[in-house]
Scaffold this motif. Structure first.
Motif, mmCIF file in Angstrom:
data_model
loop_
_atom_site.group_PDB
_atom_site.id
_atom_site.type_symbol
_atom_site.label_atom_id
_atom_site.label_comp_id
_atom_site.label_asym_id
_atom_site.label_seq_id
_atom_site.Cartn_x
_atom_site.Cartn_y
_atom_site.Cartn_z
ATOM 1 N N GLN A 151 -1.026 9.136 1.162
ATOM 2 C CA GLN A 151 -0.432 9.814 2.305
ATOM 3 C C GLN A 151 1.007 10.226 2.023
ATOM 4 O O GLN A 151 1.445 11.300 2.447
ATOM 5 C CB GLN A 151 -0.498 8.911 3.531
ATOM 6 N N ILE A 152 1.741 9.389 1.304
ATOM 7 C CA ILE A 152 3.119 9.729 0.941
ATOM 8 C C ILE A 152 3.142 10.967 0.048
ATOM 9 O O ILE A 152 3.928 11.897 0.256
ATOM 10 C CB ILE A 152 3.796 8.542 0.229
ATOM 11 N N ILE A 153 2.271 11.002 -0.947
ATOM 12 C CA ILE A 153 2.244 12.118 -1.896
ATOM 13 C C ILE A 153 1.823 13.412 -1.202
ATOM 14 O O ILE A 153 2.327 14.493 -1.525
ATOM 15 C CB ILE A 153 1.298 11.791 -3.065
ATOM 16 N N GLU A 154 0.905 13.329 -0.251
ATOM 17 C CA GLU A 154 0.374 14.525 0.400
ATOM 18 C C GLU A 154 1.258 15.067 1.514
ATOM 19 O O GLU A 154 0.959 16.122 2.080
ATOM 20 C CB GLU A 154 -1.015 14.214 0.955
ATOM 21 N N GLN A 155 2.337 14.385 1.831
ATOM 22 C CA GLN A 155 3.243 14.895 2.853
ATOM 23 C C GLN A 155 3.902 16.189 2.365
ATOM 24 O O GLN A 155 4.453 16.228 1.259
ATOM 25 C CB GLN A 155 4.315 13.865 3.191
#
Length: 358
Positions: free
Chosen positions: A128-132
């Protein structure tokens, strides 16, 4: 008779006292023997002591529950780095997770299942962090390193490519409206954008994942897909193929793109041949249509020249305007030669770059 019975009871009583005294003496001697052999006695007691000192199954279960609750707190607070370190240390040190514990299979499987469940939750948080969309480069790198530490290297690399692919897509969407404002330079600007993202992604992949051939091959495939997308955008947003603007735009596109390809070769990416193969049909179409346009223009000028020469209306004025036909021919020839010159320059540039890339 009664006297004999009384004597017999006395004898039995005295024998019982004797047996009791004998047992007391034997116990006293055993006690003295134990005291004289105290070291051996302590040595015999050591296994029992060590067994008592070992954590009981209930105590080990309590430790597991405390650890899992600690991980739950870290996950709830999104302290991913601390959670990664704790899970990594537990996975290395816990016999239950290594499958070497002597407890029942059911107990080990239950703890391992709970451990893996929390590990999967942590992986989801990192993804989720990377896809922000607004994630920073450094924050994304930390999340990628975290996935690698959790044993998810291939997934992390794919997320890296996807992230930079989305950034490229958004940048292209911002640039597309300018294709109608500056059609001649649009392809050059687009090539700079595309090849810059390819270069940056290649550098980041090398710094995070090293020179692993698996990841290197993925980078090459991803870059080739971007080149195909770039050529498709050039064709869709280029000026009309039969115009001089299209000829100039195509020339600029080839020159700029090949320059960027030569820069990428230092990073191990050889994309020149693919670029020329993809651009060739478009270049040939532009050249063919421009030659046809130039030929039509020349024929139209010649017909106009002949109509002026042989028209009855202008026969009486030939002497006065004899230089008109000559001027038209010269002008037509100059225009044709200009188009041919530009077209030939385009052909020569394409052939030259093709030869140098081989």
């Amino acid at each position: 008779m009664e006297h004999e019975l009384i004597e017999l009871r006395k004898h039995i009583s005295s024998q019982g006292i004797l047996v009791q005294d004998l047992m007391t003496g034997v116990c006293r001697e055993l006690e003295e023997w134990k005291q004289s052999n105290g070291d051996n006695h302590e040595a015999q007691q050591d296994p029992e002591i060590s067994e008592i000192q070992d954590p009981l199954p209930s105590e080990r279960d309590d430790e597991k529950m405390i650890f899992l609750e600690h991980i739950d707190v870290l996950l709830a607070e999104h302290k991913v780095e601390e959670a990664i370190e704790a899970l990594d240390a537990e996975e290395k040190n816990s016999p239950d997770l290594k499958g070497s514990q002597e407890t029942s299979v059911g107990e080990v499987s239950q703890y391992k299942s709970a451990f893996l469940k929390r590990k999967a939750t942590l992986e989801d948080q990192l993804v989720q962090i990377i896809e922000q969309p607004s994630v920073g480069v450094q924050e994304m790198k930390k999340a990628l390193y975290g996935l690698i530490k959790l044993g998810k290297g291939p997934s992390a690399h794919q997320l890296l490519l996807t992230s930079y692919g989305l950034r490229l897509q958004k940048s292209i969407e911002v640039l597309l409206p300018s294709s109608h404002v500056c059609p001649k330079t649009f392809s050059a600007t687009l090539s700079k954008l595309v090849f810059s993202i390819i270069s940056l992604t290649t550098k980041e992949s090398a710094s995070i994942f090293g020179d692993n051939p698996i990841y290197t091959n993925r980078i090459v495939q991803w870059a080739e897909w971007d080149i195909e997308y770039f050529v498709r955008l050039v064709k869709e947003n280029a000026p009309s193929s039969e115009t001089v603007s299209a000829l100039r735009a195509a020339s600029i596109c080839v020159q700029a793109s090949l320059n960027y390809c030569s820069m990428l070769e230092s990073q191990g990416l050889k994309l020149s041949k693919l670029l020329l193969v993809l651009l060739r049909p478009y270049i040939e179409e532009v050249l063919e249509l421009n030659f046809r346009r130039a030929r039509r223009l020349l024929f139209d000028l010649v017909e106009l020249d002949e109509s002026l020469l042989f028209s009855p209306h202008f026969e009486s004025l030939l002497s006065a305007f004899g230089t008109i036909s000559e001027t038209i021919r010269v002008d037509s020839g100059m225009r044709f030669m200009y188009i041919v010159k530009v077209s030939w320059s385009m052909i020569w540039l394409s052939l030259k770059q093709s030869i140098l890339s081989l």
